[in-house]
Design an enzyme around this catalytic site. Structure first.
Site, PDB file in Angstrom:
ATOM      1  N   GLU A 162      42.242  48.655  57.411  1.00 13.93           N
ATOM      2  CA  GLU A 162      43.442  48.037  56.853  1.00 13.93           C
ATOM      3  C   GLU A 162      44.406  49.085  56.321  1.00 13.93           C
ATOM      4  OE1 GLU A 162      41.715  43.906  55.052  1.00 13.93           O
ATOM      5  OE2 GLU A 162      41.126  45.772  54.092  1.00 13.93           O
ATOM      6  N   GLY A 185      34.527  36.419  51.715  1.00  7.03           N
ATOM      7  CA  GLY A 185      33.667  35.378  52.265  1.00  7.03           C
ATOM      8  C   GLY A 185      34.107  34.024  51.761  1.00  7.03           C
ATOM      9  N   MET A 197      34.418  41.661  46.194  1.00  3.43           N
ATOM     10  CA  MET A 197      33.769  42.612  45.295  1.00  3.43           C
ATOM     11  C   MET A 197      34.706  43.428  44.405  1.00  3.43           C
ATOM     12  SD  MET A 197      30.741  44.047  47.829  1.00  3.43           S
ATOM     13  CE  MET A 197      29.976  45.005  46.499  1.00  3.43           C
ATOM     14  N   GLU A 198      36.020  43.176  44.444  1.00  2.00           N
ATOM     15  CA  GLU A 198      36.930  44.056  43.707  1.00  2.00           C
ATOM     16  C   GLU A 198      38.029  43.369  42.908  1.00  2.00           C
ATOM     17  OE1 GLU A 198      35.062  45.898  47.136  1.00  2.00           O
ATOM     18  OE2 GLU A 198      36.684  44.427  47.215  1.00  2.00           O
ATOM     19  N   ASP A 252      34.038  35.716  56.881  1.00  2.90           N
ATOM     20  CA  ASP A 252      32.717  35.128  57.089  1.00  2.90           C
ATOM     21  C   ASP A 252      32.547  34.002  56.082  1.00  2.90           C
ATOM     22  OD1 ASP A 252      31.208  36.259  54.565  1.00  2.90           O
ATOM     23  OD2 ASP A 252      32.280  37.958  55.433  1.00  2.90           O
TER      24      ASP A 252
END
Length: 238
Positions: A12, A78, A175-176, A199
């Site tokens: 990205e 996700g 996660m961030e 996902d």
């Protein structure tokens, strides 16, 4: 002031850098920060790194060393909510740490000494980001709401169902973002985030995630960032 473009994955970041005609690298805190322009706007692009501590360090460096006026975070997540499927886009209205639990001293999920478990994104910047996502990705289904963050890659159906049960309002997991949201809250810097669903955070997540990063994520991130900056400066005026 500069706008910070934070990417979650190397692919990205590379796609964003390809849009910048004059980027120059500066290395701070072991990270490469790329300073330049995109559609006439001053920007600094950087990789968030993985996990909440790494993301918080990145956000702090952006504010302290590069004096950014706003932070925009792109990446993947996700899907958790039943209607949030692979390929959909989620623009965050708020973030929460799903793995934070200081009970019984504080309620579960509440950040100690803040009196809250959720950190809202900047309303005006989030509206602009949502509009950019709709413009750049007209065929994608767009969701708005809560994204949750934690220091683990949720990759089993059991974990996903537990999060859905405990946090039924959560649209997606990553996660961030919650760490960056808290840093921006502390400094009073506008923050907005967009995540493409890679996902379903289930037993197939590791397979879907890798394929999605290769085929979709970089294109989505670059398109949204370009649409946002083409529309005009998203942060405070210089």
């Amino acid at each position: 002031m500069r706008t910070a473009i934070v990417s979650a994955m190397h692919e990205e970041l590379a796609a964003v850098l390809a849009l910048m005609p004059d980027e120059q690298r500066q290395r701070v805190a072991g990270r490469d920060f790329w300073i330049g322009h995109l559609h006439g706007q001053q920007v600094v692009a950087v990789l968030s790194r993985i996990g909440k501590v790494a993301a918080a360090t990145t956000a702090t460096a952006l504010i302290e060393r590069f004096d950014v006026g706003s932070i925009v975070f792109t990446g993947v997540a996700g899907g958790l909510a039943p209607g949030v499927q692979v390929g959909h886009v989620v623009v965050a209205d708020s973030f929460l740490q799903h793995d934070l639990d200081a009970s019984p001293i504080f309620p579960r999920y509440e950040v100690p000494l803040y009196g809250t478990s959720r950190f809202a994104t900047d309303a005006a910047l989030t509206e602009r980001l949502a509009a950019a996502a709709q413009l750049a990705l007209p065929d994608a289904i767009l969701h708005r709401g809560l994204i949750v963050s934690g220091d683990r890659f949720v990759a089993t159906t059991a974990e996903s169902r537990a999060l859905q049960s405990d946090l039924p309002q959560a649209l997606a997991v990553e996660m961030e973002g919650a760490a960056i949201a808290q840093v921006c809250h502390d400094y009073g810097v506008p923050f907005a985030a967009v995540r493409t669903i890679s996902d379903r955070a289930d037993d197939e997540a590791h397979v879907d995630f890798l394929r999605f990063i290769r085929e979709v994520a970089s294109r989505h991130s670059a398109a949204v960032v370009e649409a946002l900056l083409r529309a005009g400066q998203p942060g405070p005026a210089a």
